[in-house]
Structures are given as structure tokens and as C-alpha cells.
Design an enzyme around this catalytic site. Sequence first.
Site, mmCIF file in Angstrom:
data_model
loop_
_atom_site.group_PDB
_atom_site.id
_atom_site.type_symbol
_atom_site.label_atom_id
_atom_site.label_comp_id
_atom_site.label_asym_id
_atom_site.label_seq_id
_atom_site.Cartn_x
_atom_site.Cartn_y
_atom_site.Cartn_z
ATOM 1 N N ARG A 67 -8.396 2.665 5.929
ATOM 2 C CA ARG A 67 -8.033 1.510 5.112
ATOM 3 C C ARG A 67 -8.621 0.276 5.792
ATOM 4 O O ARG A 67 -8.937 0.295 6.981
ATOM 5 C CB ARG A 67 -6.501 1.345 5.029
ATOM 6 C CG ARG A 67 -5.742 2.467 4.324
ATOM 7 C CD ARG A 67 -6.017 2.464 2.838
ATOM 8 N NE ARG A 67 -5.157 3.407 2.125
ATOM 9 C CZ ARG A 67 -5.433 4.698 1.924
ATOM 10 N NH1 ARG A 67 -6.549 5.213 2.393
ATOM 11 N NH2 ARG A 67 -4.604 5.463 1.229
ATOM 12 N N VAL B 127 2.632 2.327 5.632
ATOM 13 C CA VAL B 127 2.392 3.046 6.879
ATOM 14 C C VAL B 127 2.720 2.219 8.131
ATOM 15 O O VAL B 127 3.343 2.734 9.065
ATOM 16 C CB VAL B 127 0.949 3.618 6.912
ATOM 17 C CG1 VAL B 127 -0.111 2.529 6.937
ATOM 18 C CG2 VAL B 127 0.770 4.559 8.060
ATOM 19 N N ILE C 124 9.230 -8.763 -16.080
ATOM 20 C CA ILE C 124 7.988 -9.200 -16.747
ATOM 21 C C ILE C 124 7.728 -8.417 -18.040
ATOM 22 O O ILE C 124 6.835 -8.764 -18.804
ATOM 23 C CB ILE C 124 6.757 -9.147 -15.824
ATOM 24 C CG1 ILE C 124 6.477 -7.737 -15.324
ATOM 25 C CG2 ILE C 124 6.906 -10.126 -14.668
ATOM 26 C CD1 ILE C 124 5.122 -7.601 -14.657
ATOM 27 N N TYR D 102 -1.333 4.252 -10.634
ATOM 28 C CA TYR D 102 -1.220 2.904 -10.051
ATOM 29 C C TYR D 102 -2.589 2.219 -10.058
ATOM 30 O O TYR D 102 -2.748 1.113 -10.584
ATOM 31 C CB TYR D 102 -0.677 2.983 -8.621
ATOM 32 C CG TYR D 102 -0.758 1.663 -7.890
ATOM 33 C CD1 TYR D 102 0.204 0.681 -8.087
ATOM 34 C CD2 TYR D 102 -1.821 1.385 -7.022
ATOM 35 C CE1 TYR D 102 0.107 -0.550 -7.439
ATOM 36 C CE2 TYR D 102 -1.926 0.167 -6.372
ATOM 37 C CZ TYR D 102 -0.959 -0.795 -6.577
ATOM 38 O OH TYR D 102 -1.058 -2.002 -5.949
ATOM 39 N N SER E 60 -5.747 -4.775 -6.640
ATOM 40 C CA SER E 60 -5.599 -3.885 -5.479
ATOM 41 C C SER E 60 -6.898 -3.139 -5.241
ATOM 42 O O SER E 60 -7.605 -2.775 -6.195
ATOM 43 C CB SER E 60 -4.491 -2.874 -5.772
ATOM 44 O OG SER E 60 -4.566 -1.792 -4.875
HETATM 45 N N1 UDP Z 1 0.514 7.315 5.730
HETATM 46 C C1 UDP Z 1 0.836 8.145 6.792
HETATM 47 N N2 UDP Z 1 2.125 8.194 7.196
HETATM 48 C C2 UDP Z 1 3.126 7.448 6.626
HETATM 49 C C3 UDP Z 1 2.789 6.598 5.556
HETATM 50 C C4 UDP Z 1 1.469 6.563 5.120
HETATM 51 O O1 UDP Z 1 -0.020 8.835 7.350
HETATM 52 O O2 UDP Z 1 4.278 7.549 7.082
HETATM 53 C C5 UDP Z 1 -0.886 7.230 5.283
HETATM 54 C C6 UDP Z 1 -1.089 7.505 3.780
HETATM 55 O O3 UDP Z 1 -1.269 8.878 3.528
HETATM 56 C C7 UDP Z 1 -2.335 6.677 3.470
HETATM 57 C C8 UDP Z 1 -2.271 5.498 4.468
HETATM 58 O O4 UDP Z 1 -1.335 5.903 5.475
HETATM 59 O O5 UDP Z 1 -3.495 7.422 3.736
HETATM 60 C C9 UDP Z 1 -1.806 4.196 3.851
HETATM 61 O O6 UDP Z 1 -0.628 4.486 3.131
HETATM 62 P P1 UDP Z 1 0.296 3.345 2.541
HETATM 63 O O7 UDP Z 1 1.342 4.046 1.720
HETATM 64 O O8 UDP Z 1 0.735 2.424 3.609
HETATM 65 O O9 UDP Z 1 -0.670 2.483 1.616
HETATM 66 P P2 UDP Z 1 -1.704 2.894 0.436
HETATM 67 O O10 UDP Z 1 -3.026 2.454 0.931
HETATM 68 O O11 UDP Z 1 -1.675 4.345 0.209
HETATM 69 O O12 UDP Z 1 -1.230 2.093 -0.699
#
Ligand code: UDP
Length: 355
Positions: A217, A193, A63, A149, A125
Site C-alpha cells: 500500500r 491494519v 446521506i 467498495y 479511494s
Molecule cells: N491486513 C493485515 N492484517 C490486519 C489487517 C489488514 O495483514 O490485521 C492487510 C490487508 O489484508 C490488506 C492491508 O493490510 O492487504 C491493508 O488493509 P486495510 O484493511 O488496512 O486497508 P485496505 O487497503 O484493504 O482498505
Amino acid sequence: MSETSSIIALVTGGAGFIGSHLVDRLLASGARVRVLDDFSTGSRANLAHHADDANLRILEGDILNPEAVRDAVEGCSHVFHLACRNVRLSLTHPTIVHEVNATGTLNLLKESAGAGVARFLYCSSSEVNGTADLVPMPELYHYAPETIYGASKLTGEYYTDVFQRAGWLSTVIARPHNNYGPREHYAGNCGEVIPRFILQALCGEPLTLYGDGAQTRDFTYVTETVDYLVRLALHGQATGAYNVCRGEEVTIKTIADTILALTRSSSEIRRLEGRPSDVLRLFGDPARLRGLLGSSPSISIADGLQRTVDWFRAHVAPTPELMASLTAKSWVGGQSEPWLEQHLARRNAAAKDLS
Ligand code: UDP
């Protein structure tokens, strides 16, 4: 005739996790679909089940390349702009994330306006908000993104709104909160996660919990999210930003516990240091979406997680190589940008001097 049978839709990032579900949704309702993807994180496997569908065209392109974008939008009635680089990459390589997410979005908007596209949906997002202090978060919030981001996605929102206000293009912004479901990324710095925890649980390996797990989340099952993206794009009056979320916060520790129960796994939960710049609280208010469309995402986390566990059990073999791709710290992968390496080295040296 279905609601989308006369549209020609471009889906940028259509080979990715959310993008490929959006392609499924559009093709199922009769649309003709083009995908523009650079395959940096998306994969052809995510679209392989449409190999014989004459209504799908896959274009490999970047893009950031205006010609690739121009060719892709030519003749399209609707553009769904999902292509972006992720939050974890922005912790070590903010420049490429800025370029793809902000400049790339401007490219899409300009070429769409030039080509006479009827409707443009920008997939933003929840990370534009930063950690919530007012919950549930409405769309108009005191934006304080924690990462490049989040800031770059917000820039994309501003550009999308400007095109609407200038009368250059009919635009709408969807602001999905965290999505989960089949095909979600698990490897390297793309790894999110839920699939990481599921694969760790299925393999009997420790679940890597960052920080105390109290961070929250607002998780939405991906097929619901893409349904709302289509409905927002098709609704002529929808403009500005709409949260696409359930309006329920769930702690990451609860996610870990639920996955352990659903998989009947005896894996332990291993607490690691918190992720830098992690957003600690996110949960959105879907009232604006509900006001427009009469409903908002509703699949419960227990139901959605069960479906996701079932899919990963059936489709992803947790080989040793695959498990090795789930690095303990999902955001770390080789060297950061030079200025950041220098900054961290200076900070570490200062900390050593103090001790
Ligand atoms: N997280 C975690 N363990 C992992 C991956 C992510 O505890 O193996 C936590 C991370 O610190 C965040 C949340 O899960 O608080 C969501 O992370 P993810 O990367 O899935 O999405 P984000 O909302 O950060 O884009």
C-alpha cells in the site's frame, strides 16, 4: 485573512477518521464548518475537542435521506464529501455499501448543484484501481476494482465528473491512498491494519498478518492528506481526479516489522489466510497533484508511524474489551447477505464432494 476564512464548508463523514482531521484543518484556518454524519462508524469523541467552537455545527443524518442532505448543503460554499461505507463491509454486505457510496454521492451532487454550492470535492479511494500492474499508478488507469467498495467509489467518481462536464457543479476528485494516524479505526470491520498492529504490539498479542505480507500500500499520514483535500477544493482550476499519496509502496510485512521495532514489542507475527479480494499492489503517482500544487505528501512512514504509535499509547487504553473488538478476521462479522451465504454454502458443498 486566511484562505478559508470566508467559506462555509460541509464535511460529510466529518465525525470519522479522515473527516475529523479535515474539520480540524478547516476550523484552524477560520472556516465555518458543518458536519453531516450518521454516526454509523464515526464518533462524537472525534470532534469533542471542538465542543466550544461556535464555527462548528454537527448534524446527525443519513446521506440516503434527500431532506437531510438538502438541509445540510443549504448556504454552503464548499462541500467535502467523505461519508462512505468501507471495503471490508463490502465483502459481506455489498448492497448497503453500493447504496451509501454510489447513491449517496449522487444525492450530495444533486442537492449541492441545486443549492448553488461553489465547489464540490469528492473523496474517492485508490481502491478504484484494483491490484496495480503498472506502477506507480497514474490517475488514468484501466480501472479494475476488486470489490463492490472499489466499484462504488468509482461510480461516485463518474457521477462527480458528469456534474462537472454538464456544467451543473464545479467538482474535483481526490483519490487518497491508504491513510493512517490518530483516531484511525481499529474495531470490527472498520479496523485498519496500522492501528490493529499497533494495539496488538502494545498488548504483546500476535500481529494478525493476512497472507504472506508481500501485498503493498502507499500510506499517507492523515494530516497531510486533509491539507491536500483543502488545497484541491480551493484551487479553481483543479478538476478531474488527483492521486493524494506519497508515491512509495510499502509491504504490510514491513509495516508489521516497523511497528514491532517502534513499540519494542516482543509480539510474534501470526500469518493468517489472505483476505478475500485483497488488493495485492497499490501505489500511486502523485505527479498530477505536484504539477498543480507544487508539492505532494512527504511525511515518511517511519516518522508517521512514530507519531501514530505515540498517539495510540497516550489515547487508547487497550482494555480486554477493546482487544476483543479486534477480531482475527477483520472483515467477518455475522451473516453475509443471503445470496452470498447461499453461494458460499454451495461452493463449500461442491469442494467437499470433490475431496
Ligand atoms: N491486513 C493485515 N492484517 C490486519 C489487517 C489488514 O495483514 O490485521 C492487510 C490487508 O489484508 C490488506 C492491508 O493490510 O492487504 C491493508 O488493509 P486495510 O484493511 O488496512 O486497508 P485496505 O487497503 O484493504 O482498505
